[in-house]
Design an enzyme around this catalytic site. Structure first.
Site, short mmCIF file in Angstrom:
data_model
loop_
_atom_site.label_atom_id
_atom_site.label_comp_id
_atom_site.label_asym_id
_atom_site.label_seq_id
_atom_site.Cartn_x
_atom_site.Cartn_y
_atom_site.Cartn_z
N ASN A 170 -10.31 0.00 0.28
CA ASN A 170 -8.86 0.11 0.24
C ASN A 170 -8.34 -0.48 -1.07
O ASN A 170 -8.50 -1.67 -1.32
CB ASN A 170 -8.29 -0.66 1.45
N CYS A 220 0.82 -1.22 0.00
CA CYS A 220 0.00 0.00 0.00
C CYS A 220 0.85 1.27 0.00
O CYS A 220 0.35 2.35 -0.29
CB CYS A 220 -0.94 0.00 1.20
N HIS A 276 -3.19 7.26 3.43
CA HIS A 276 -3.63 6.01 2.83
C HIS A 276 -5.06 5.69 3.30
O HIS A 276 -5.36 5.77 4.49
CB HIS A 276 -2.68 4.88 3.22
#
Lengths: 318, 71
Positions: free
Chosen positions: A274, A110, A244
């Site tokens: 996500n 990520c 994030h």
């Protein structure tokens, strides 16, 4: 520092899946998912390949910049698995775009966009590339166990692309790793080799949720503190904290530690879930499209991911 | 220690009338797994200790014992 962002693009699957859609086949509910994650829906691939999404994002970014694919000197892909383990996703995108420039992928989970930005800055600074196309793309839907309600509700598919070129906008960038292969992992298995003693099949994405939450909140606050100290700035001078998009509650918890107003913490996790390293560039793109970003805005970008990786940067918009 | 944990919990729940005993469980307080992590992080800061995440830790008394062991 060496670069600035000149354009962005996105590639999002057509099929939207709401929390209620998930509740139709797993034991969960819209209320449970929303209150624990902030997520209301996500997009997942049906007919699209990851190369389709990534090429759409790259093409949009190139066109918005008024460039041609031949103007790109380097393509960096950020993914942990493209449509092929080899060739890389960036090679597949380069083929579709018709470019001949070097192309390779990196995998920092990520945190991939921040790592890619650091790599791009190095190429630009060494004058090995003038324009770098960073393509973040992830098809999370093929990596998650759709019978596991604790993980399958969290993720979505998509792509976002960013073009950078020489400039003075990047004021600070930092990447780091706190090695841990247990907290968040996706095993690939051992194939069908007749020589392997203890064969393993390909697994699904697994995580120790509470530990990941703690890591994310701590690292978010530490990364900001490091950046502010390096630049001699205070959080009050940051216009937006572009974090994030893994879980709204992680962002809320970091915000509580930082003590800055909610409006400085933009989010789109409610619509996308996500999407790994796609999250930050996609959020930047939406802020740009909605005229939220003004020239001169100071942005703090920060991500964490499997590895455990972490990264942050301070960049001035425009 | 119970007094300090009670203060942290009252602030977290934004309810200064919250009655806490060592037997009070996190479930009774309506805390889900992520609330529990946030609570542990607040406790770590308050007591300058590092606590391990554990599914076994379900009550205020168990939390107090973990803090004591970590000191």
């Amino acid at each position: 520092m060496s670069l600035r962002i000149v354009s962005l693009g996105k590639g999002i699957p057509a099929h939207r899946v709401s929390n209620d859609d998930l509740a139709a086949f797993i034991d969960t509910s819209d209320e449970w998912i929303r209150t624990r994650t902030g997520i209301e829906s996500r997009y997942v691939c049906r007919d699209e390949s990851l190369t389709d999404l990534a090429t759409a994002a790259a093409t949009e970014a190139i066109e918005r910049a008024g460039l041609a694919p031949s103007d790109i000197d380097l393509v960096i892909g950020s993914t942990f698995e493209g449509d092929y383990l080899t060739p890389s996703l960036s090679c597949c995108v380069a083929e579709r775009l018709g470019t001949q420039c070097p192309a390779f992928d990196l995998n920092a989970a990520c945190t991939g966009f921040i790592f890619a930005l650091e790599v791009a800055a190095g190429f630009v600074e060494r004058q090995k590339a003038k324009r770098v196309l960073i393509v973040c793309a992830e098809m999370m839907s093929k990596h998650i166990d759709w019978h596991d309600r604790s993980t399958c509700v969290l993720f979505g598919d998509g792509s976002a692309a960013v073009i950078v070129e020489p400039g003075e906008a990047l004021k600070y960038i930092s990447i780091s790793t706190s090695p841990n292969s247990e907290m968040l992992s996706l095993p690939v298995g051992t194939g069908n080799s007749p020589f392997v003693h203890h064969g393993k099949t390909k697994g699904f994405l697994a995580m120790e949720g509470q530990k990941v939450f703690k890591f994310a909140v701590n690292v978010g606050a530490v990364e900001l503190s490091k950046a502010m100290s390096a630049l001699g700035m205070t959080p009050e001078e940051i216009d937006y904290f572009v974090l994030h998009q893994a879980n709204k509650r992680i962002i809320d918890s970091i915000r509580a530690k930082v003590g800055q107003p909610e409006e400085k913490f933009p989010m789109n996790i409610q619509r996308y879930g996500n999407i790994s390293s796609v999250a930050i560039p996609l959020l930047l793109l939406e802020m740009w499209e909605s005229d939220k970003l003004k020239s001169g805005d100071v942005l703090f970008l920060s991500a964490f991911g499997a590895g455990m990786t972490a990264g942050s940067c301070v960049i001035v918009w425009g | 220690m119970l007094e300090q944990i009670t203060t942290i919990l009252r602030n977290y729940k934004d309810d200064q009338s919250l009655e806490i005993t060592e037997e009070t469980t996190f479930e009774e307080l309506g805390l889900d797994s992520l609330d529990t992590v946030e609570l542990l992080m607040s406790v770590e800061e308050e007591f300058s200790v590092t606590l391990e995440m554990s599914d076994e830790m379900k009550s205020v008394g168990q939390l107090a014992a973990a803090i004591e062991a970590a000191k």
